[in-house]
Design a protein around this motif. Sequence first.
Motif, PDB file in Angstrom:
ATOM      1  N   PRO A   1       2.295   0.630  -0.617  1.00 25.94           N
ATOM      2  CA  PRO A   1       2.073   1.502  -1.771  1.00 25.94           C
ATOM      3  C   PRO A   1       0.989   2.551  -1.617  1.00 25.94           C
ATOM      4  CG  PRO A   1       1.097  -0.640  -2.182  1.00 25.94           C
ATOM      5  CD  PRO A   1       1.769  -0.729  -0.843  1.00 25.94           C
ATOM      6  N   SER A   2       0.133   2.477  -0.594  1.00 26.90           N
ATOM      7  CA  SER A   2      -1.005   3.391  -0.548  1.00 26.90           C
ATOM      8  C   SER A   2      -1.431   3.633   0.893  1.00 26.90           C
ATOM      9  CB  SER A   2      -2.173   2.808  -1.347  1.00 26.90           C
ATOM     10  OG  SER A   2      -3.208   3.753  -1.524  1.00 26.90           O
ATOM     11  N   ALA A   3      -1.977   4.842   1.146  1.00 29.00           N
ATOM     12  CA  ALA A   3      -2.424   5.210   2.482  1.00 29.00           C
ATOM     13  C   ALA A   3      -3.555   6.220   2.365  1.00 29.00           C
ATOM     14  CB  ALA A   3      -1.279   5.800   3.283  1.00 29.00           C
ATOM     15  N   VAL A   4      -4.466   6.206   3.338  1.00 32.49           N
ATOM     16  CA  VAL A   4      -5.590   7.136   3.317  1.00 32.49           C
ATOM     17  C   VAL A   4      -6.164   7.264   4.721  1.00 32.49           C
ATOM     18  CG1 VAL A   4      -7.426   5.444   2.873  1.00 32.49           C
ATOM     19  CG2 VAL A   4      -7.642   7.765   1.953  1.00 32.49           C
ATOM     20  N   GLN A   5      -6.782   8.413   5.021  1.00 33.83           N
ATOM     21  CA  GLN A   5      -7.528   8.573   6.268  1.00 33.83           C
ATOM     22  C   GLN A   5      -8.985   8.249   5.991  1.00 33.83           C
ATOM     23  OE1 GLN A   5      -6.952  12.238   8.416  1.00 33.83           O
ATOM     24  NE2 GLN A   5      -8.920  12.056   9.457  1.00 33.83           N
ATOM     25  N   TYR A   6      -9.566   7.368   6.807  1.00 35.22           N
ATOM     26  CA  TYR A   6     -10.935   6.915   6.604  1.00 35.22           C
ATOM     27  C   TYR A   6     -11.577   6.638   7.957  1.00 35.22           C
ATOM     28  CZ  TYR A   6     -14.757   3.719   5.271  1.00 35.22           C
ATOM     29  OH  TYR A   6     -15.980   3.107   5.124  1.00 35.22           O
ATOM     30  N   ASN A   7     -12.755   7.209   8.196  1.00 33.61           N
ATOM     31  CA  ASN A   7     -13.482   7.021   9.462  1.00 33.61           C
ATOM     32  C   ASN A   7     -12.585   7.271  10.671  1.00 33.61           C
ATOM     33  OD1 ASN A   7     -15.861   6.486   8.177  1.00 33.61           O
ATOM     34  ND2 ASN A   7     -15.824   4.270   8.525  1.00 33.61           N
TER      35      ASN A   7
END
Length: 215
Positions: free
Chosen positions: A47-53
């Motif tokens: 349900p969710s995705a993000v770019q992080y570090n």
Amino acid sequence: DGLRALDGVFAGTFEIEADQTGHLYRYEGNGQWKDLGATPDGSNSIPSAVQYNDAIYFSTGRYNPVGSRLGPPKNTAPGGHVYRIEADGQWIDCGVPGSEDAVPESTFTEGYETGKADKTTGLTVFQGQLFATSFHRRGAFVYQGGKDWKYIGPNERLMSFAVYRERLYALGNGGPVYRYDGGEEWTFCGRPGGQDQIYSAATYKGGLLIGTWPD
């Protein structure tokens, strides 16, 4: 080629059949998508995705389509994990937000506020930290590294986040909007239009726009 390009478009899917699980895809151009794999925990959605570090993080969930034309879920395996995707395509388990005191999977529950940590949504990066909501629990969670997540309030079931004028806002089931003030402190910012649910938000020309239900 693994995930050599972080500047791509990624999509997570929900799959309806009992033997299917959520999949992650990357857009390859010209209408083509590359399948990067299925949820390691066997749940039915991403349900969710993000770019992080400098990495891509994805969450998994047990999506319940009851009330839609799809009917009840056929794959009922619990999700809730957050994974980091390595350059070679390996999925690294980063834990389950809210799992420490969640309602046990063996306990039968109905409805949406079940207290189970089986669906993580709303992954958002704010001021160098990774935030998440647990769809069937109350409050927000912030990533502590490894597999650890910290509860930070508020005492509301949250749908998603928005970042506006360098502040983090939480959008709630029942219609409330809260501003995060650090620690476990939140400020109530009203209930737009008397709506029952605040699903989404975006900034546009200096304003904060809200997506609501049922209107």
